[in-house]
Design a protein around this motif. Sequence first.
Motif, short mmCIF file in Angstrom:
data_model
loop_
_atom_site.label_atom_id
_atom_site.label_comp_id
_atom_site.label_asym_id
_atom_site.label_seq_id
_atom_site.Cartn_x
_atom_site.Cartn_y
_atom_site.Cartn_z
N CYS A 125 0.80 -1.23 0.00
CA CYS A 125 0.00 0.00 0.00
C CYS A 125 0.83 1.28 0.00
CB CYS A 125 -0.94 0.03 1.21
SG CYS A 125 -1.70 -1.56 1.62
N GLU A 126 2.01 1.26 -0.61
CA GLU A 126 2.86 2.45 -0.57
C GLU A 126 2.21 3.67 -1.24
OE1 GLU A 126 4.42 0.07 -4.16
OE2 GLU A 126 3.66 -0.34 -2.15
N GLU A 127 1.27 3.42 -2.15
CA GLU A 127 0.64 4.51 -2.89
C GLU A 127 -0.31 5.36 -2.04
OE1 GLU A 127 -2.30 1.31 -2.77
OE2 GLU A 127 -0.15 1.34 -3.18
N ARG A 128 -0.69 4.85 -0.88
CA ARG A 128 -1.68 5.56 -0.06
C ARG A 128 -1.18 6.91 0.46
NH1 ARG A 128 -3.90 0.68 3.86
NH2 ARG A 128 -5.17 -0.43 2.31
N ILE A 129 0.12 7.07 0.58
CA ILE A 129 0.68 8.30 1.15
C ILE A 129 0.61 9.48 0.19
CG2 ILE A 129 3.06 7.94 0.38
CD1 ILE A 129 2.11 9.13 3.89
N VAL A 130 0.44 9.19 -1.10
CA VAL A 130 0.48 10.24 -2.13
C VAL A 130 -0.62 11.27 -1.87
CG1 VAL A 130 0.26 10.75 -4.58
CG2 VAL A 130 1.52 8.73 -3.83
N GLY A 131 -0.24 12.52 -1.87
CA GLY A 131 -1.20 13.60 -1.66
C GLY A 131 -1.31 14.08 -0.23
N ALA A 132 -0.64 13.41 0.69
CA ALA A 132 -0.66 13.87 2.08
C ALA A 132 0.02 15.24 2.18
CB ALA A 132 0.03 12.86 2.99
N GLN A 133 -0.47 16.06 3.07
CA GLN A 133 0.05 17.41 3.25
C GLN A 133 0.77 17.53 4.59
OE1 GLN A 133 -3.42 19.89 3.03
NE2 GLN A 133 -3.92 19.28 0.93
N ILE A 134 1.91 18.19 4.58
CA ILE A 134 2.61 18.51 5.83
C ILE A 134 2.23 19.94 6.19
CG2 ILE A 134 4.84 18.78 6.95
CD1 ILE A 134 5.98 16.81 4.88
N ARG A 135 1.58 20.08 7.33
CA ARG A 135 1.11 21.39 7.78
C ARG A 135 1.69 21.70 9.15
NH1 ARG A 135 -3.02 23.96 5.09
NH2 ARG A 135 -3.71 22.90 3.18
N ILE A 136 2.13 22.93 9.34
CA ILE A 136 2.84 23.32 10.56
C ILE A 136 2.29 24.65 11.07
CG2 ILE A 136 5.10 23.89 11.53
CD1 ILE A 136 6.32 22.21 9.20
N PRO A 193 -6.28 14.54 2.68
CA PRO A 193 -7.68 14.82 2.36
C PRO A 193 -8.25 13.80 1.37
CG PRO A 193 -6.22 16.38 1.23
CD PRO A 193 -5.36 15.55 2.12
N GLY A 194 -9.52 13.42 1.59
CA GLY A 194 -10.18 12.53 0.65
C GLY A 194 -11.07 11.51 1.33
N HIS A 195 -11.99 10.98 0.55
CA HIS A 195 -12.95 9.99 1.03
C HIS A 195 -12.34 8.59 1.00
CE1 HIS A 195 -16.76 8.03 1.75
NE2 HIS A 195 -16.62 7.33 0.63
N GLY A 196 -12.57 7.84 2.07
CA GLY A 196 -12.11 6.45 2.13
C GLY A 196 -10.61 6.30 2.11
N LYS A 197 -9.90 7.24 2.74
CA LYS A 197 -8.44 7.22 2.77
C LYS A 197 -7.93 6.56 4.04
CE LYS A 197 -7.52 9.89 -0.93
NZ LYS A 197 -6.58 9.60 -2.01
N TYR A 198 -6.75 5.96 3.95
CA TYR A 198 -6.04 5.42 5.10
C TYR A 198 -4.67 6.09 5.16
CZ TYR A 198 -9.48 1.63 4.82
OH TYR A 198 -10.64 0.90 4.75
#
Length: 433
Positions: free
Chosen positions: A213-224, A267-272
């Motif tokens: 499942c390495e593809e699941r991380i794509v699109g994650a945002q780092i916010r500080i 962000p997104g529906h049904g994400k892990y």
Amino acid sequence: MRNWTVKGRFVNIFLPGHGKYLTLCEVKVFAVKETSECSCDSKNLAVGAEAVQSSTYNHLGAAQNAVDGNSESNYMLGSCTHTAGDDPWWRVDLKKVHKVTSVSITNRGDCCEERIVGAQIRIGNSLENNGNIKETSECSCDSKNLAVGAEAVQSSTYNHLGAAQNAVDGNSESNYMLGSCTHTAGDDPWWRVDLKKVHKVTSVSITNRGDCCEERIVGAQIRIGNSLENNGNSNDLAATVGFIQSGGTKTFYFKPVKGRFVNIFLPGHGKYLTLCEVKVFAVNETSECSCDSKNLAVGAEAVQSSTYNHLGAAQNAVDGNSESNYMLGSCTHTAGDDPWWRVDLKEVHKVTSVSITNRGDCCEERIVGAQIRIGNSLENNGNSNDPVTTIGFIPSGGTKTFDFKPVKGRYVNIFLPGTNKYLTLCEVEVFAD
């Protein structure tokens, strides 16, 4: 990440062992600026410097190839080194003593990537044993991982193996079943670490899941930031995560962002969201010194000559996401003749290098011939500023860094002269003194 300084004139790459081959496709060396004890120079000191090695395998593998400014990784194209024999080594002479803060190595890409494993970086002033005697280092800028052991929370927890605290346990084990990764469930998942006080955060390192499942991380945002509004997911966006290989670790560098809370938000529906380790680094609290190369372009204002369609906005090249598949919406795309792209750094900098990530899903040849131009004028849309280099081949989805003598300028242009040309940039990073 630059997290140490070692004084020395000579930088060696030494691979101890019988029957070893050492191949280096580019070596870059960075050091503390000469004019300050507290700023780390983004100028590559190795480019064009004198290099030697223990032996040379054939005419393609000269020692000087590792400091030619070309990070081409196909050995057969003649820009990599290659030794033969036992205990091979390579050495560059910086000509005078520097406080070296980091060394960047490009590995061979056409085969044999495992050969580099076990190589040692040794720095000092002695040529005893051909320079392969390591000297001691002194701590300069902050290399402390602020996240390890800190309090972490997340939007939800999938099962007993996936606790939020697992991402700051100091263990980068990437097999989820071994209990050192996080795992959320539900929509718009997020994870947050509390640094307990405000820091100037300069980089975040993320280890991705390795067993699936390495593809699941794509699109994650780092916010500080310092706010817990929207669970911290409305704080400043520092970077967006693209592809991280299975079990891999990727470090995201950015201009210092002040904050107590570091969020990873998907962000997104049904994400892990699964994180096997998160590390956070910041400016040393006792000084203004930051040992990370700061990408001046990320988040800056960008424009281009035209836009092919809604996926190809100019701003995509400075979104902190090096995803190279155009269809995923993180690359630029122009249309028409003599296309160009420009980023505004807002003030004049002594620019020393520009990194470009090329399109990966097709058309990698289109970038060939593009010019990097830097200056303060907007005459001819900035395309009359000083040319610093012309881009040759960049592999599909690859990133290439162009190093040069410092060029003063506020605007960095990528200009592709010619009729019926298309210019696509999946990320542009700009570094300066």
